[in-house]
Write a protein that holds these residues in place. Structure first.
Motif, PDB file in Angstrom:
ATOM      1  N   ILE A 135       0.843  -1.204   0.000  1.00 43.36           N
ATOM      2  CA  ILE A 135       0.000   0.000   0.000  1.00 43.36           C
ATOM      3  C   ILE A 135       0.875   1.249   0.000  1.00 43.36           C
ATOM      4  CG2 ILE A 135      -1.641   1.340   1.374  1.00 43.36           C
ATOM      5  CD1 ILE A 135      -2.823  -1.381   2.289  1.00 43.36           C
ATOM      6  N   ALA A 136       1.907   1.252   0.835  1.00 43.33           N
ATOM      7  CA  ALA A 136       2.806   2.407   0.899  1.00 43.33           C
ATOM      8  C   ALA A 136       3.520   2.617  -0.431  1.00 43.33           C
ATOM      9  CB  ALA A 136       3.818   2.220   2.021  1.00 43.33           C
ATOM     10  N   ARG A 137       3.945   1.519  -1.055  1.00 40.96           N
ATOM     11  CA  ARG A 137       4.634   1.639  -2.352  1.00 40.96           C
ATOM     12  C   ARG A 137       3.715   2.281  -3.386  1.00 40.96           C
ATOM     13  NH1 ARG A 137       4.675  -1.299  -7.055  1.00 40.96           N
ATOM     14  NH2 ARG A 137       3.325  -2.928  -6.174  1.00 40.96           N
ATOM     15  N   LEU A 138       2.477   1.808  -3.455  1.00 39.91           N
ATOM     16  CA  LEU A 138       1.552   2.335  -4.450  1.00 39.91           C
ATOM     17  C   LEU A 138       1.106   3.759  -4.136  1.00 39.91           C
ATOM     18  CD1 LEU A 138      -0.536  -0.891  -5.097  1.00 39.91           C
ATOM     19  CD2 LEU A 138       1.111   0.188  -6.648  1.00 39.91           C
ATOM     20  N   ARG A 139       1.114   4.111  -2.856  1.00 39.83           N
ATOM     21  CA  ARG A 139       0.742   5.485  -2.501  1.00 39.83           C
ATOM     22  C   ARG A 139       1.799   6.490  -2.934  1.00 39.83           C
ATOM     23  NH1 ARG A 139      -1.902   8.691  -1.645  1.00 39.83           N
ATOM     24  NH2 ARG A 139      -2.252   9.294   0.498  1.00 39.83           N
ATOM     25  N   THR A 140       3.011   6.042  -3.202  1.00 36.71           N
ATOM     26  CA  THR A 140       4.017   6.952  -3.749  1.00 36.71           C
ATOM     27  C   THR A 140       3.788   7.212  -5.237  1.00 36.71           C
ATOM     28  OG1 THR A 140       5.604   5.207  -4.363  1.00 36.71           O
ATOM     29  CG2 THR A 140       5.716   6.061  -2.104  1.00 36.71           C
ATOM     30  N   ILE A 141       2.946   6.370  -5.844  1.00 40.54           N
ATOM     31  CA  ILE A 141       2.649   6.497  -7.271  1.00 40.54           C
ATOM     32  C   ILE A 141       1.284   7.135  -7.497  1.00 40.54           C
ATOM     33  CG2 ILE A 141       2.420   5.235  -9.456  1.00 40.54           C
ATOM     34  CD1 ILE A 141       4.025   2.953  -8.168  1.00 40.54           C
ATOM     35  N   HIS A 142       0.307   6.753  -6.642  1.00 45.94           N
ATOM     36  CA  HIS A 142      -1.080   7.141  -6.853  1.00 45.94           C
ATOM     37  C   HIS A 142      -1.632   7.910  -5.643  1.00 45.94           C
ATOM     38  CE1 HIS A 142      -1.212   4.344 -10.257  1.00 45.94           C
ATOM     39  NE2 HIS A 142      -0.651   3.443  -9.463  1.00 45.94           N
ATOM     40  N   PRO A 143      -2.397   8.969  -5.890  1.00 41.16           N
ATOM     41  CA  PRO A 143      -3.028   9.687  -4.775  1.00 41.16           C
ATOM     42  C   PRO A 143      -4.038   8.826  -4.016  1.00 41.16           C
ATOM     43  CG  PRO A 143      -2.972  11.060  -6.730  1.00 41.16           C
ATOM     44  CD  PRO A 143      -2.585   9.684  -7.168  1.00 41.16           C
ATOM     45  N   ARG A 144      -4.647   7.870  -4.707  1.00 37.61           N
ATOM     46  CA  ARG A 144      -5.606   6.965  -4.081  1.00 37.61           C
ATOM     47  C   ARG A 144      -5.233   5.521  -4.388  1.00 37.61           C
ATOM     48  NH1 ARG A 144     -11.967   8.743  -4.218  1.00 37.61           N
ATOM     49  NH2 ARG A 144     -11.792  10.455  -2.745  1.00 37.61           N
ATOM     50  N   VAL A 145      -5.443   4.655  -3.399  1.00 36.12           N
ATOM     51  CA  VAL A 145      -5.208   3.219  -3.564  1.00 36.12           C
ATOM     52  C   VAL A 145      -6.404   2.489  -2.959  1.00 36.12           C
ATOM     53  CG1 VAL A 145      -3.775   1.256  -2.845  1.00 36.12           C
ATOM     54  CG2 VAL A 145      -2.697   3.403  -3.556  1.00 36.12           C
ATOM     55  N   VAL A 146      -6.817   1.420  -3.611  1.00 36.76           N
ATOM     56  CA  VAL A 146      -7.893   0.576  -3.100  1.00 36.76           C
ATOM     57  C   VAL A 146      -7.312  -0.747  -2.628  1.00 36.76           C
ATOM     58  CG1 VAL A 146     -10.010  -0.684  -3.667  1.00 36.76           C
ATOM     59  CG2 VAL A 146      -9.644   1.629  -4.578  1.00 36.76           C
ATOM     60  N   LEU A 147      -7.689  -1.167  -1.436  1.00 32.56           N
ATOM     61  CA  LEU A 147      -7.382  -2.501  -0.930  1.00 32.56           C
ATOM     62  C   LEU A 147      -8.668  -3.315  -1.009  1.00 32.56           C
ATOM     63  CD1 LEU A 147      -5.720  -4.687   0.481  1.00 32.56           C
ATOM     64  CD2 LEU A 147      -6.284  -3.609   2.660  1.00 32.56           C
ATOM     65  N   TYR A 148      -8.608  -4.391  -1.786  1.00 35.78           N
ATOM     66  CA  TYR A 148      -9.767  -5.256  -2.019  1.00 35.78           C
ATOM     67  C   TYR A 148      -9.460  -6.589  -1.364  1.00 35.78           C
ATOM     68  CZ  TYR A 148     -13.139  -7.953  -4.947  1.00 35.78           C
ATOM     69  OH  TYR A 148     -14.138  -8.763  -5.419  1.00 35.78           O
ATOM     70  N   ASP A 149     -10.210  -6.930  -0.323  1.00 36.23           N
ATOM     71  CA  ASP A 149      -9.946  -8.146   0.437  1.00 36.23           C
ATOM     72  C   ASP A 149     -10.863  -9.252  -0.071  1.00 36.23           C
ATOM     73  OD1 ASP A 149      -8.240  -9.144   2.445  1.00 36.23           O
ATOM     74  OD2 ASP A 149      -9.873  -9.163   3.893  1.00 36.23           O
ATOM     75  N   ALA A 150     -10.276 -10.302  -0.651  1.00 35.32           N
ATOM     76  CA  ALA A 150     -11.017 -11.329  -1.379  1.00 35.32           C
ATOM     77  C   ALA A 150     -11.246 -12.566  -0.513  1.00 35.32           C
ATOM     78  CB  ALA A 150     -10.257 -11.717  -2.649  1.00 35.32           C
ATOM     79  N   HIS A 151     -12.516 -12.965  -0.403  1.00 44.61           N
ATOM     80  CA  HIS A 151     -12.914 -14.095   0.444  1.00 44.61           C
ATOM     81  C   HIS A 151     -14.001 -14.919  -0.220  1.00 44.61           C
ATOM     82  CE1 HIS A 151     -10.943 -12.521   4.137  1.00 44.61           C
ATOM     83  NE2 HIS A 151     -11.170 -11.352   3.551  1.00 44.61           N
ATOM     84  N   SER A 152     -14.244 -16.102   0.370  1.00 38.02           N
ATOM     85  CA  SER A 152     -15.411 -16.901   0.011  1.00 38.02           C
ATOM     86  C   SER A 152     -15.785 -17.781   1.188  1.00 38.02           C
ATOM     87  CB  SER A 152     -15.136 -17.763  -1.231  1.00 38.02           C
ATOM     88  OG  SER A 152     -14.253 -18.828  -0.919  1.00 38.02           O
ATOM     89  N   ILE A 153     -16.999 -18.312   1.147  1.00 35.14           N
ATOM     90  CA  ILE A 153     -17.506 -19.136   2.237  1.00 35.14           C
ATOM     91  C   ILE A 153     -18.636 -20.001   1.691  1.00 35.14           C
ATOM     92  CG2 ILE A 153     -19.252 -17.471   3.004  1.00 35.14           C
ATOM     93  CD1 ILE A 153     -18.468 -18.174   5.912  1.00 35.14           C
ATOM     94  N   ARG A 154     -18.849 -21.150   2.315  1.00 33.73           N
ATOM     95  CA  ARG A 154     -19.988 -21.981   1.921  1.00 33.73           C
ATOM     96  C   ARG A 154     -21.288 -21.191   2.052  1.00 33.73           C
ATOM     97  NH1 ARG A 154     -20.453 -26.199   5.701  1.00 33.73           N
ATOM     98  NH2 ARG A 154     -18.783 -25.316   6.963  1.00 33.73           N
TER      99      ARG A 154
END
Length: 277
Positions: A135-154
């Motif tokens: 996240i920190a690395r991408l924030r040096t490139i982009h003013p905004r960053v999205v973290l998308y947390d991927a899950h699944s469940i029965r």
């Protein structure tokens, strides 16, 4: 990137990090020795999520994934042990039961405080250090960053929720972890005939979403919990003989197309707006 052999980090340059904290099935032998059943300990994994989102790198997203089983350490729980859903059934930082409430460990083999601290240092902290670093690395490139947390469940787990879970369960901790425009864009991407969705229903976002989502600082976090029926068959009850079933191309194809649209919406959101900070 170099790091523990169980930690995968695939770097991209787009303003999007995809976290996969529950796809792992690896259990160290010394931990497996105390389990009731190795199959039971792996049953609640987020099966095939890494394959379902195999297009993420094509979009330029960064992917952070642990191959360690959630039975060893749940990287999406509060490291203090505090419940994310007070009053509702859930599992711990080092789970001692399955989603259905069955014990995971033999008597007297459950992890004690010292063992939990050891696992937190060995597995939880490196995974989150990787997320933080990307996240920190991408924030040096982009003013905004999205973290998308991927899950699944029965789709059906009566101990955790009533009835069948919607196909797409979007969590933003009731709007606290991202801009409303991002929440709306991801929800819109998931609108498709034959599929159901909910925003901030039973799953409002785990530790990852709540910890990293700081919209005012340019980091917007959102969780996606998928019902497994959208990409694999779900026999009832699941047994060692029938679970997990393979990724079903006929089911996964349409679901993957919807998810691609959701990730594209995340990138478009991050690129379209500029934060003042």
């Amino acid at each position: 990137m170099s790091g523990p052999d169980w930690l995968e980090v695939r770097q991209g340059e787009a303003p999007l990090v995809v976290g996969m904290p529950h796809t792992g099935t690896e259990i160290p032998p010394e931990i497996e020795a105390g389990l009731v059943s190795p199959w039971l300990a792996r049953r609640d994994a987020d099966w095939w999520i890494e394959s379902l989102y195999d297009f993420a790198s094509e979009l330029g997203a960064t992917v952070v994934r642990t191959r360690i089983s959630r039975t060893v350490i749940d990287a999406n729980r509060d490291p203090s042990g505090a419940s994310l859903y007070p009053g509702q059934a859930t599992t711990e930082l080092c789970p001692t039961t399955t989603f259905d409430g069955e014990p995971l460990y033999r008597p007297d083999a459950e992890p004690d405080a010292a063992e939990i601290a050891r696992r937190r240092a060995a597995y939880f902290q490196p995974y989150h250090a990787a997320l933080t670093g990307e996240i920190a690395r991408l924030r040096t490139i982009h003013p905004r960053v999205v973290l998308y947390d991927a899950h699944s469940i029965r789709s059906v787990i009566p101990r955790l929720f009533d009835g069948a879970l919607p196909n797409f369960n979007i969590g933003t901790n009731n709007g606290a972890t991202c801009d409303p425009a991002l929440e709306a864009a991801v929800a819109a991407a998931c609108e498709a005939p034959g599929y159901t969705q909910v925003v901030n229903g039973r799953f409002r976002g785990g530790h990852t979403t709540r910890h990293y989502g700081r919209p005012d600082d340019g980091v917007h976090a959102i969780q996606m919990e998928l019902a497994c029926r959208g990409y694999m068959a779900e026999p009832e009850p699941p047994t060692p003989q029938n679970w997990p079933t393979p990724l079903d191309p006929a089911r996964a194809g349409p679901t993957r197309a919807i998810l691609r649209g959701a990730l594209e919406a995340c990138i478009a959101f991050a690129q379209a707006t500029r934060d003042p900070k």
